[in-house]
Design a protein around this motif. Structure first.
Motif, short mmCIF file in Angstrom:
data_model
loop_
_atom_site.label_atom_id
_atom_site.label_comp_id
_atom_site.label_asym_id
_atom_site.label_seq_id
_atom_site.Cartn_x
_atom_site.Cartn_y
_atom_site.Cartn_z
N ALA A 188 -5.90 2.70 2.50
CA ALA A 188 -5.04 1.51 2.51
C ALA A 188 -4.62 1.16 1.09
CB ALA A 188 -5.80 0.34 3.11
N SER A 189 -3.40 0.72 0.95
CA SER A 189 -2.96 0.17 -0.34
C SER A 189 -3.00 -1.35 -0.25
CB SER A 189 -1.54 0.60 -0.66
OG SER A 189 -1.52 1.94 -1.06
N SER A 190 -2.89 -1.95 -1.40
CA SER A 190 -2.91 -3.41 -1.44
C SER A 190 -1.69 -4.00 -0.74
CB SER A 190 -2.92 -3.87 -2.89
OG SER A 190 -2.65 -5.24 -2.96
N ASN A 191 -1.92 -5.14 -0.10
CA ASN A 191 -0.84 -5.93 0.49
C ASN A 191 -0.02 -6.65 -0.55
OD1 ASN A 191 -1.08 -5.63 3.19
ND2 ASN A 191 -2.45 -7.38 3.49
N ASN A 192 -0.50 -6.62 -1.77
CA ASN A 192 0.03 -7.57 -2.76
C ASN A 192 0.73 -6.91 -3.93
OD1 ASN A 192 -0.73 -10.06 -1.57
ND2 ASN A 192 -2.86 -9.44 -1.94
N LEU A 193 1.32 -5.76 -3.66
CA LEU A 193 2.04 -5.10 -4.73
C LEU A 193 3.53 -5.05 -4.42
CD1 LEU A 193 -0.31 -2.08 -5.47
CD2 LEU A 193 -0.07 -4.20 -6.77
N MET A 194 4.31 -5.39 -5.41
CA MET A 194 5.75 -5.21 -5.24
C MET A 194 6.22 -4.09 -6.16
SD MET A 194 6.86 -9.00 -6.57
CE MET A 194 6.98 -9.04 -8.34
N GLY A 195 7.43 -3.64 -5.89
CA GLY A 195 8.01 -2.59 -6.72
C GLY A 195 8.68 -3.21 -7.93
N GLY A 196 8.48 -2.60 -9.08
CA GLY A 196 9.13 -3.10 -10.29
C GLY A 196 9.32 -1.96 -11.27
N PHE A 197 9.69 -2.31 -12.47
CA PHE A 197 9.91 -1.28 -13.49
C PHE A 197 9.77 -1.91 -14.86
CE2 PHE A 197 13.94 -2.95 -11.88
CZ PHE A 197 14.58 -3.40 -13.04
N ASP A 198 9.70 -1.05 -15.87
CA ASP A 198 9.62 -1.55 -17.25
C ASP A 198 10.95 -1.30 -17.95
OD1 ASP A 198 9.68 1.14 -17.84
OD2 ASP A 198 7.52 1.31 -18.09
N TRP A 199 11.01 -1.57 -19.23
CA TRP A 199 12.29 -1.42 -19.94
C TRP A 199 12.66 0.04 -20.16
CZ3 TRP A 199 15.71 -5.00 -19.77
CH2 TRP A 199 15.32 -6.33 -19.70
N ASN A 200 11.71 0.97 -19.90
CA ASN A 200 12.07 2.38 -19.89
C ASN A 200 12.76 2.75 -18.59
OD1 ASN A 200 10.73 2.90 -22.33
ND2 ASN A 200 8.77 3.07 -21.25
N LEU A 201 12.82 1.77 -17.67
CA LEU A 201 13.30 1.99 -16.31
C LEU A 201 12.40 2.97 -15.54
CD1 LEU A 201 17.19 1.87 -16.78
CD2 LEU A 201 15.61 0.04 -16.17
N HIS A 202 11.13 2.91 -15.85
CA HIS A 202 10.13 3.64 -15.06
C HIS A 202 9.58 2.72 -13.99
CE1 HIS A 202 9.22 6.63 -18.54
NE2 HIS A 202 10.31 6.92 -17.87
N PHE A 203 9.41 3.28 -12.81
CA PHE A 203 8.90 2.49 -11.69
C PHE A 203 7.42 2.13 -11.88
CE2 PHE A 203 6.77 2.17 -7.59
CZ PHE A 203 7.59 1.27 -6.92
N HIS A 204 7.05 0.93 -11.50
CA HIS A 204 5.64 0.52 -11.48
C HIS A 204 5.39 -0.35 -10.26
CE1 HIS A 204 4.65 1.74 -15.59
NE2 HIS A 204 5.85 1.30 -15.92
N TRP A 205 4.15 -0.27 -9.78
CA TRP A 205 3.71 -1.28 -8.80
C TRP A 205 3.24 -2.47 -9.61
CZ3 TRP A 205 5.04 -0.11 -4.08
CH2 TRP A 205 5.11 1.23 -3.68
N ILE A 206 3.67 -3.64 -9.21
CA ILE A 206 3.20 -4.82 -9.93
C ILE A 206 2.68 -5.86 -8.94
CG2 ILE A 206 4.71 -4.46 -11.92
CD1 ILE A 206 6.47 -6.63 -10.83
N PRO A 207 1.66 -6.61 -9.36
CA PRO A 207 1.11 -7.61 -8.44
C PRO A 207 2.16 -8.65 -8.13
CG PRO A 207 -0.22 -7.38 -10.43
CD PRO A 207 1.03 -6.64 -10.67
N ARG A 208 2.18 -9.07 -6.89
CA ARG A 208 3.19 -10.07 -6.57
C ARG A 208 2.70 -11.45 -6.99
NH1 ARG A 208 3.02 -12.32 -0.54
NH2 ARG A 208 1.26 -11.16 0.27
N PRO A 209 3.63 -12.36 -7.16
CA PRO A 209 3.24 -13.71 -7.59
C PRO A 209 2.24 -14.30 -6.62
CG PRO A 209 5.60 -13.48 -7.61
CD PRO A 209 5.07 -12.23 -7.00
N GLN A 210 1.47 -15.22 -7.13
CA GLN A 210 0.34 -15.72 -6.39
C GLN A 210 0.75 -16.40 -5.09
OE1 GLN A 210 -1.08 -19.18 -6.41
NE2 GLN A 210 -2.92 -18.53 -5.31
N SER A 211 1.88 -17.04 -5.07
CA SER A 211 2.28 -17.68 -3.83
C SER A 211 3.77 -17.51 -3.61
CB SER A 211 1.95 -19.16 -3.86
OG SER A 211 2.83 -19.79 -4.76
#
Ligand code: UDP
Ligand code: MN
Length: 619
Positions: free
Chosen positions: A242-265
């Motif tokens: 299982a993966s976390s329920n709390n990750l959204m898709g994002g990226f950095d300024w290199n335009l590399h994809f990252h999973w990032i924690p979603r805001p708390q609420s």
């Protein structure tokens, strides 16, 4: 008239399992000596698993008790075209993707399956697949062959009531990459929704229903793309976790994809505040967040779940989850699909996500929908045209930055300076500009503020950067500063010219040492005019000075005797719209046509008002 989805019941017949074994064994090199070599995952294990296996139900328990309703009206607009592009995929992984789709998707929604073989070495794969006597492939050959270069087969319907699954296949004569292949698949599709999937996935129980319900629900608010949570399939053990329920898709300024924690609420997004709290230890992939100190130690994931109580609720995400998502076919094409200028692999789902958000859509991840995906550490494929993954990715990223990031593209260039030297056809970028104006898309600043505030501005080094303009003109270097140490008339090296040509100079005003540095590496300075008599009588008279380019001095103070290379002379202060040369206290000025000089600072003089494309502090 509402439709209640039935619980999935899955059984595979022994004869089918045998047919799959044969299909896998018939692959060239089906039992390789080094199981990792070709696919970058353990193909022996994958082959041993075969077409289907039970998976742990990784959803939150509240997902399993929920009933997913579609109204009759929604139901007729819920035909899903599944698009899978593949290049050199192990037969076992591909068939598992297909069989899980078939066995875990309500037939009425599995409208068609579109397989694009991106010129794989295993040329027999598609024909062998279509010969398989498995339920998804058992078909009525009389209704085959519609599209010119593709083949279409329809499963024979055991009873008139049961809808048919159409399988469309096409093979690229030349390797085209995932981007062009997915676009090709999309053009073959006729369903209401397009759903893009990788060729090494296993969809989990009840995966499609929550996506459809959420897409239908949100349709009233405009277009939406929905992604499942991507569970991990380990590349070595093939274990499903299982993966976390709390990750959204994002990226950095290199335009590399990252999973990032979603805001708390959820509220914090709705109120469009900068989210304060992030999950801790969410996933190794978020390590870069920890490195940049964005994490709030107070909020562990467990606490987050307790506080928000949203384990089953869809949540907004800056990008789709790893390129696996569903969107209406209409909107996919309204947005011109995946940008066809992007080559081979990389960046297309970030590009699509940005343009979707900016042009009126939104993206959500639906945690009750779970799809397993084999995450690999290396690309198993080569990049065509003599390119490699870095070069291709960099070029694709540059197109994205130039198309959608507005002045924020300078952050991209600041983190990827090599991208500056890649040539990109400006008329190509125009396509995105046209789309932007046709669909009345928002500026990237809106996305940063309302969708992806976690993407911090890397403003530590610079106060401002980008093109430097006064009215309509930009401060420009000619002669490319190659002769700056040689004693030539360097006045001609900076002047004002049109901001609208491809080689316009970018400037960076450094926060600490206050240098105004050009992208070529030279620094702007002020120097006494040579051959001017009596200058010492009135040393601060502006016409005794001129604006010059010099090599940037670096290191700390270089001492008295170094003359005009002293770093101090290269200091510029930002005061309102002025650029004040610190030592002379004179202001940069564009008094007429292309001339740039320094002169006494005058309050509100328009010729002294300079603007950087990116100002990182308030003027
Ligand atoms: N793919 C393709 N052509 C290519 C490269 C990749 O059709 O030139 C397919 C690949 O087989 C997979 C999908 O595109 O189904 C996504 O690629 P990959 O899984 O390598 O990307 P990742 O999951 O690592 O982001
Ligand atoms: Mn993949």
């Amino acid at each position: 008239h509402t439709q209640v989805f039935p619980a999935a019941v899955v059984r595979v017949r022994v004869s089918d399992a045998l047919a799959v074994r044969e299909f896998i064994a018939a692959a060239p090199n089906s039992a390789p000596a080094h199981p990792w070599e070709f696919y970058q995952y353990n193909v022996r294990r994958s082959n041993a698993i075969g077409a289907f296996r039970a998976l742990p139900d990784t959803r939150d328990t509240s997902c399993t008790t929920r009933r997913y309703h579609l109204t009759a009206a929604q139901l007729v607009r819920s035909r899903v075209s599944i698009i899978i592009a593949f290049h050199n995929e192990a037969r076992s992984a591909l068939i598992r993707t297909i069989m899980t789709l078939y066995l875990r998707t309500p037939p009425r929604h599995l409208y068609e399956l579109i397989l694009i073989d991106d010129c794989s070495e295993d040329i027999e794969l598609l024909p062998a697949l279509l010969r398989l006597q498995l339920p998804p492939f058992m078909r009525d050959f009389s209704s085959s062959a519609t599209a010119k270069s593709s083949r279409t087969h329809t499963r024979s319907a055991p009873s008139a009531a049961s809808p048919q699954v159409t399988i469309k296949t096409a093979r690229n004569k030349q390797r085209s990459g995932v981007i062009a292949s997915r676009n090709r698949g999309a053009r073959l599709a006729t369903g209401d929704y397009l759903l893009f999937l990788d060729s090494h996935c296993e969809v989990n129980i009840g995966w499609l229903e929550p996506l459809l319900v959420r897409a239908a629900e949100a349709a009233g608010d405009g277009v939406i793309a929905v992604s499942p949570v991507l569970d991990g399939i380990d590349a070595e053990s093939l274990a499903y976790t299982a993966s976390s329920n709390n990750l959204m898709g994002g990226f950095d300024w290199n335009l590399h994809f990252h999973w990032i924690p979603r805001p708390q609420s959820i509220q914090s997004l709705q109120q469009q505040q900068r989210p304060q709290h992030f999950a801790q230890n969410v996933n190794a992939k978020t390590a870069y967040l920890r490195d940049s100190g964005w994490e709030d130690k107070l909020f562990g994931e467990a606490r987050m779940r307790r506080n928000t109580n949203t384990a089953a609720m869809a949540f907004k995400s800056p990008t789709v989850a790893g390129g696996i998502f569903m969107i209406t076919r209409d909107w996919f094409f309204k947005l011109n699909g995946f940008n066809p200028l992007l080559e081979t692999w990389g960046g297309e789902s970030i590009e699509f996500s940005i343009k979707l958000w900016l042009c009126g859509g939104q993206i959500e991840i639906v945690p009750c929908s779970r799809v397993g995906h084999i995450f690999r550490k290396e690309h198993p494929f080569r990049f065509p045209n003599g390119s490699d993954s870095q070069t291709t990715y960099l070029r694709n990223s540059k197109i994205i930055a130039e198309s959608w990031l507005d002045a924020y593209k300078y952050f991209f260039y600041a983190s990827k300076p090599a991208a500056k030297h890649i040539s990109v056809n400006q008329t190509d970028i125009q396509l995105s500009y046209q789309l932007k104006s046709t669909l009345n898309c928002r500026p990237f600043s809106w996305y940063l503020l309302h969708v992806f505030p976690q993407l911090k501005l890397p403003n530590d080094d610079f106060i401002a950067f980008g093109t430097l303009s006064c009215a309509e003109l930009c401060l420009q270097i000619t002669n490319r500063a190659t002769n700056i140490d040689i004693d030539i008339d360097i006045v001609s090296q900076v002047h004002m010219s049109s901001c609208f040509h491809s080689d316009v100079t970018h400037w960076y005003l450094h926060r600490q040492h206050s240098q105004l540095r050009a992208s070529s590496g030279a620094c702007l300075n002020v120097e006494r005019m040579p051959n001017r008599t009596n200058w010492w009588r009135r040393p601060t008279r502006p016409f005794n000075f001129r604006v010059v380019l010099q090599p940037c001095s670096d290191g700390e103070d270089v001492g008295e005797n170094v003359g005009h290379y002293q770093k101090q002379n290269q200091r510029w202060l930002r005061r309102g719209g002025w650029l004040v040369h610190q030592q002379t206290q004179l202001c940069l000025d564009n008094p007429l046509s292309d001339v740039v000089v320094v002169s006494h600072c005058r309050f509100a003089a328009p010729t002294q008002l300079f603007r950087f494309a990116m100002e990182l502090q308030r003027l």
